[in-house]
Design a protein around this motif. Structure first.
Motif, PDB file in Angstrom:
ATOM      1  N   VAL A  39       0.839  -1.204   0.000  1.00  0.00           N
ATOM      2  CA  VAL A  39       0.000   0.000   0.000  1.00  0.00           C
ATOM      3  C   VAL A  39       0.872   1.252   0.000  1.00  0.00           C
ATOM      4  CG1 VAL A  39      -1.609   1.368   1.384  1.00  0.00           C
ATOM      5  CG2 VAL A  39      -2.007  -1.079   1.071  1.00  0.00           C
ATOM      6  N   ALA A  40       1.887   1.273   0.852  1.00  0.00           N
ATOM      7  CA  ALA A  40       2.759   2.436   0.932  1.00  0.00           C
ATOM      8  C   ALA A  40       3.439   2.719  -0.404  1.00  0.00           C
ATOM      9  CB  ALA A  40       3.808   2.226   2.027  1.00  0.00           C
ATOM     10  N   LEU A  41       3.950   1.677  -1.048  1.00  0.00           N
ATOM     11  CA  LEU A  41       4.637   1.862  -2.326  1.00  0.00           C
ATOM     12  C   LEU A  41       3.666   2.298  -3.420  1.00  0.00           C
ATOM     13  CD1 LEU A  41       7.082  -1.191  -2.248  1.00  0.00           C
ATOM     14  CD2 LEU A  41       7.624   1.217  -1.813  1.00  0.00           C
ATOM     15  N   ARG A  42       2.449   1.776  -3.399  1.00  0.00           N
ATOM     16  CA  ARG A  42       1.471   2.162  -4.410  1.00  0.00           C
ATOM     17  C   ARG A  42       1.054   3.626  -4.236  1.00  0.00           C
ATOM     18  NH1 ARG A  42      -2.001  -0.262  -8.294  1.00  0.00           N
ATOM     19  NH2 ARG A  42      -3.099   1.487  -9.252  1.00  0.00           N
ATOM     20  N   LEU A  43       0.835   4.045  -3.002  1.00  0.00           N
ATOM     21  CA  LEU A  43       0.465   5.442  -2.778  1.00  0.00           C
ATOM     22  C   LEU A  43       1.590   6.378  -3.194  1.00  0.00           C
ATOM     23  CD1 LEU A  43      -1.352   5.249   0.688  1.00  0.00           C
ATOM     24  CD2 LEU A  43      -2.372   5.211  -1.600  1.00  0.00           C
ATOM     25  N   ALA A  44       2.823   5.974  -2.923  1.00  0.00           N
ATOM     26  CA  ALA A  44       3.964   6.785  -3.354  1.00  0.00           C
ATOM     27  C   ALA A  44       4.068   6.820  -4.874  1.00  0.00           C
ATOM     28  CB  ALA A  44       5.254   6.228  -2.755  1.00  0.00           C
ATOM     29  N   ALA A  45       3.808   5.692  -5.513  1.00  0.00           N
ATOM     30  CA  ALA A  45       3.856   5.644  -6.969  1.00  0.00           C
ATOM     31  C   ALA A  45       2.823   6.570  -7.589  1.00  0.00           C
ATOM     32  CB  ALA A  45       3.630   4.211  -7.454  1.00  0.00           C
ATOM     33  N   GLU A  46       1.741   6.809  -6.860  1.00  0.00           N
ATOM     34  CA  GLU A  46       0.703   7.709  -7.356  1.00  0.00           C
ATOM     35  C   GLU A  46       0.917   9.149  -6.905  1.00  0.00           C
ATOM     36  OE1 GLU A  46      -3.263   6.514  -7.511  1.00  0.00           O
ATOM     37  OE2 GLU A  46      -2.826   4.409  -7.958  1.00  0.00           O
ATOM     38  N   GLY A  47       2.049   9.416  -6.253  1.00  0.00           N
ATOM     39  CA  GLY A  47       2.420  10.792  -5.979  1.00  0.00           C
ATOM     40  C   GLY A  47       2.379  11.246  -4.544  1.00  0.00           C
ATOM     41  N   ALA A  48       1.982  10.387  -3.609  1.00  0.00           N
ATOM     42  CA  ALA A  48       1.861  10.798  -2.214  1.00  0.00           C
ATOM     43  C   ALA A  48       3.195  10.698  -1.485  1.00  0.00           C
ATOM     44  CB  ALA A  48       0.825   9.941  -1.499  1.00  0.00           C
ATOM     45  N   ASP A  49       3.391  11.578  -0.521  1.00  0.00           N
ATOM     46  CA  ASP A  49       4.431  11.388   0.480  1.00  0.00           C
ATOM     47  C   ASP A  49       3.866  10.400   1.496  1.00  0.00           C
ATOM     48  OD1 ASP A  49       6.085  13.350  -0.723  1.00  0.00           O
ATOM     49  OD2 ASP A  49       5.004  14.932   0.348  1.00  0.00           O
ATOM     50  N   VAL A  50       4.683   9.444   1.931  1.00  0.00           N
ATOM     51  CA  VAL A  50       4.135   8.348   2.740  1.00  0.00           C
ATOM     52  C   VAL A  50       4.986   8.091   3.983  1.00  0.00           C
ATOM     53  CG1 VAL A  50       3.359   5.949   2.761  1.00  0.00           C
ATOM     54  CG2 VAL A  50       3.265   7.270   0.629  1.00  0.00           C
ATOM     55  N   VAL A  51       4.306   8.018   5.125  1.00  0.00           N
ATOM     56  CA  VAL A  51       4.920   7.621   6.381  1.00  0.00           C
ATOM     57  C   VAL A  51       4.453   6.207   6.700  1.00  0.00           C
ATOM     58  CG1 VAL A  51       5.160   8.124   8.841  1.00  0.00           C
ATOM     59  CG2 VAL A  51       4.914  10.005   7.184  1.00  0.00           C
ATOM     60  N   VAL A  52       5.386   5.334   7.051  1.00  0.00           N
ATOM     61  CA  VAL A  52       5.037   3.974   7.465  1.00  0.00           C
ATOM     62  C   VAL A  52       5.423   3.786   8.921  1.00  0.00           C
ATOM     63  CG1 VAL A  52       5.244   3.005   5.149  1.00  0.00           C
ATOM     64  CG2 VAL A  52       7.245   3.001   6.638  1.00  0.00           C
ATOM     65  N   THR A  53       4.520   3.228   9.702  1.00  0.00           N
ATOM     66  CA  THR A  53       4.870   2.908  11.082  1.00  0.00           C
ATOM     67  C   THR A  53       5.326   1.460  11.161  1.00  0.00           C
ATOM     68  OG1 THR A  53       2.696   2.127  11.843  1.00  0.00           O
ATOM     69  CG2 THR A  53       3.113   4.519  11.916  1.00  0.00           C
ATOM     70  N   TYR A  54       6.107   1.193  12.199  1.00  0.00           N
ATOM     71  CA  TYR A  54       6.583  -0.170  12.445  1.00  0.00           C
ATOM     72  C   TYR A  54       6.757  -0.316  13.948  1.00  0.00           C
ATOM     73  CZ  TYR A  54      11.171   1.863  13.380  1.00  0.00           C
ATOM     74  OH  TYR A  54      12.194   2.608  13.924  1.00  0.00           O
ATOM     75  N   LEU A  55       6.882  -1.557  14.401  1.00  0.00           N
ATOM     76  CA  LEU A  55       7.142  -1.815  15.809  1.00  0.00           C
ATOM     77  C   LEU A  55       8.545  -2.374  16.004  1.00  0.00           C
ATOM     78  CD1 LEU A  55       6.219  -1.819  18.730  1.00  0.00           C
ATOM     79  CD2 LEU A  55       5.146  -4.055  18.333  1.00  0.00           C
ATOM     80  N   ASN A  56       8.837  -3.491  15.344  1.00  0.00           N
ATOM     81  CA  ASN A  56      10.135  -4.152  15.523  1.00  0.00           C
ATOM     82  C   ASN A  56      10.981  -4.198  14.260  1.00  0.00           C
ATOM     83  OD1 ASN A  56       9.604  -4.889  18.292  1.00  0.00           O
ATOM     84  ND2 ASN A  56       8.216  -6.465  17.507  1.00  0.00           N
ATOM     85  N   SER A  57      10.372  -4.002  13.106  1.00  0.00           N
ATOM     86  CA  SER A  57      11.077  -4.187  11.836  1.00  0.00           C
ATOM     87  C   SER A  57      11.671  -2.885  11.327  1.00  0.00           C
ATOM     88  CB  SER A  57      10.121  -4.776  10.797  1.00  0.00           C
ATOM     89  OG  SER A  57       9.551  -5.978  11.255  1.00  0.00           O
ATOM     90  N   ALA A  58      12.592  -2.308  12.101  1.00  0.00           N
ATOM     91  CA  ALA A  58      13.163  -1.011  11.732  1.00  0.00           C
ATOM     92  C   ALA A  58      13.881  -1.068  10.388  1.00  0.00           C
ATOM     93  CB  ALA A  58      14.129  -0.533  12.822  1.00  0.00           C
ATOM     94  N   GLU A  59      14.664  -2.110  10.178  1.00  0.00           N
ATOM     95  CA  GLU A  59      15.439  -2.201   8.933  1.00  0.00           C
ATOM     96  C   GLU A  59      14.518  -2.295   7.725  1.00  0.00           C
ATOM     97  OE1 GLU A  59      18.920  -4.999   6.910  1.00  0.00           O
ATOM     98  OE2 GLU A  59      18.466  -5.170   9.046  1.00  0.00           O
ATOM     99  N   ARG A  60      13.484  -3.095   7.833  1.00  0.00           N
ATOM    100  CA  ARG A  60      12.537  -3.226   6.719  1.00  0.00           C
ATOM    101  C   ARG A  60      11.779  -1.921   6.485  1.00  0.00           C
ATOM    102  NH1 ARG A  60       9.577  -9.123   6.563  1.00  0.00           N
ATOM    103  NH2 ARG A  60      11.466 -10.387   6.315  1.00  0.00           N
ATOM    104  N   ALA A  61      11.379  -1.276   7.571  1.00  0.00           N
ATOM    105  CA  ALA A  61      10.652  -0.021   7.429  1.00  0.00           C
ATOM    106  C   ALA A  61      11.521   1.045   6.778  1.00  0.00           C
ATOM    107  CB  ALA A  61      10.170   0.456   8.802  1.00  0.00           C
ATOM    108  N   GLU A  62      12.781   1.114   7.169  1.00  0.00           N
ATOM    109  CA  GLU A  62      13.692   2.081   6.554  1.00  0.00           C
ATOM    110  C   GLU A  62      13.890   1.776   5.082  1.00  0.00           C
ATOM    111  OE1 GLU A  62      14.750   4.773   7.735  1.00  0.00           O
ATOM    112  OE2 GLU A  62      14.524   4.594   9.912  1.00  0.00           O
TER     113      GLU A  62
END
Length: 263
Positions: A39-62
């Motif tokens: 979802v995050a990548l699709r919204l960005a592909a359509e032009g949005a700035d996107v913030v993703v939250t995470y709990l433990n997966s810092a490396e993946r979120a970054e």
């Protein structure tokens, strides 16, 4: 059934689509993997700035944030525990402060649970309801202070909210059924403000937690009309449609992306 969990970021592809969300800011909870990542990548592909939250997966979120930035949009990985009401509130405020606005909230973070009711303890109930019910409510509560006309709230529900196809899903189904009531009531409340609210119900989706070649894949596929699993990108495409201008007249809706699981 959506576990809202993971397929690693290196397997995701960014879809080339028209930039329909230019100038918009989106917050995707649990956006480091699986459906949330797509979802995050699709919204960005359509032009949005996107913030993703995470709990433990810092490396993946970054890594997801870096891929968003690579598209020319602004990406940010923000740690927030959806089970903590104060962290939920703070996450929304941090997005609004950093980007100056918030236009799209996608409640994706979730806790999966399947097991006999007699083996389900109070701690299990609290955890699932805190993350799957209370958090979407509190994220929406915090977000409405910033959402203007044209704002969007999309919650990821589950096909299990509509069809109890097999035993052991009472707690998870209860939590996801609650997203339906939240969606419909908020749609009525926020409609006069030009804000739409919808819920998307995924079926069996191919993620690390629930892989299409896993031990229960054949069992789950048998409940679908198409006889197989969907991809995170299938769900993301529907969320993106609801988030854009073309979704302006869709609100209070339950939209199944489940391969006919609930038919």
């Amino acid at each position: 059934m959506s576990t809202n969990d993971p397929r690693s970021s290196d397997t995701m592809t960014t879809t080339t689509v028209p930039a329909r969300l230019d100038g918009r800011v989106a917050l995707v909870t649990g956006g480091s993997r699986g459906i949330g990542e797509a979802v995050a990548l699709r919204l960005a592909a359509e032009g949005a700035d996107v913030v993703v939250t995470y709990l433990n997966s810092a490396e993946r979120a970054e890594a997801v944030a870096a891929r968003i930035t690579a598209t020319g949009r602004r990406g940010w990985a923000l740690r927030a525990d959806s089970a903590d009401p104060e962290e939920v509130r703070a996450a929304v405020e941090a997005v609004a402060e950093r980007f100056g606005r918030l236009d799209i909230l996608v409640n994706n973070a979730g806790a999966g649970y399947v097991g006999p009711i007699e083996d389900t303890g109070p701690a299990d109930v609290d955890r699932v309801l805190e993350i799957n019910v209370r958090a979407p409510y509190l994220y929406a509560r915090a977000a409405v202070a910033h959402l203007a006309e044209g704002g969007r709230i999309v919650t990821i529900g589950s096909c299990m909210a509509k069809r109890a196809a097999f035993p052991g899903g009472s707690l998870y189904a209860t939590s996801k059924a609650a997203t339906i009531g939240l969606t419909k009531a908020l749609a009525r409340e926020l409609g006069p403000r030009g804000i739409t609210v919808n819920v998307v119900h995924p079926g069996p989706i191919d993620t690390d937690m629930n892989p299409a070649d896993g031990p229960s894949a054949g069992f789950q596929s048998g409940f679908t009309a198409v006889g197989g699993f969907g991809r995170p990108e299938d769900v993301a495409a529907t969320v993106a449609h609801l988030a854009g201008a073309e979704g302006r007249y869709i609100t209070g809706a339950e939209i199944a992306v489940d391969g006919g699981f609930a038919v």
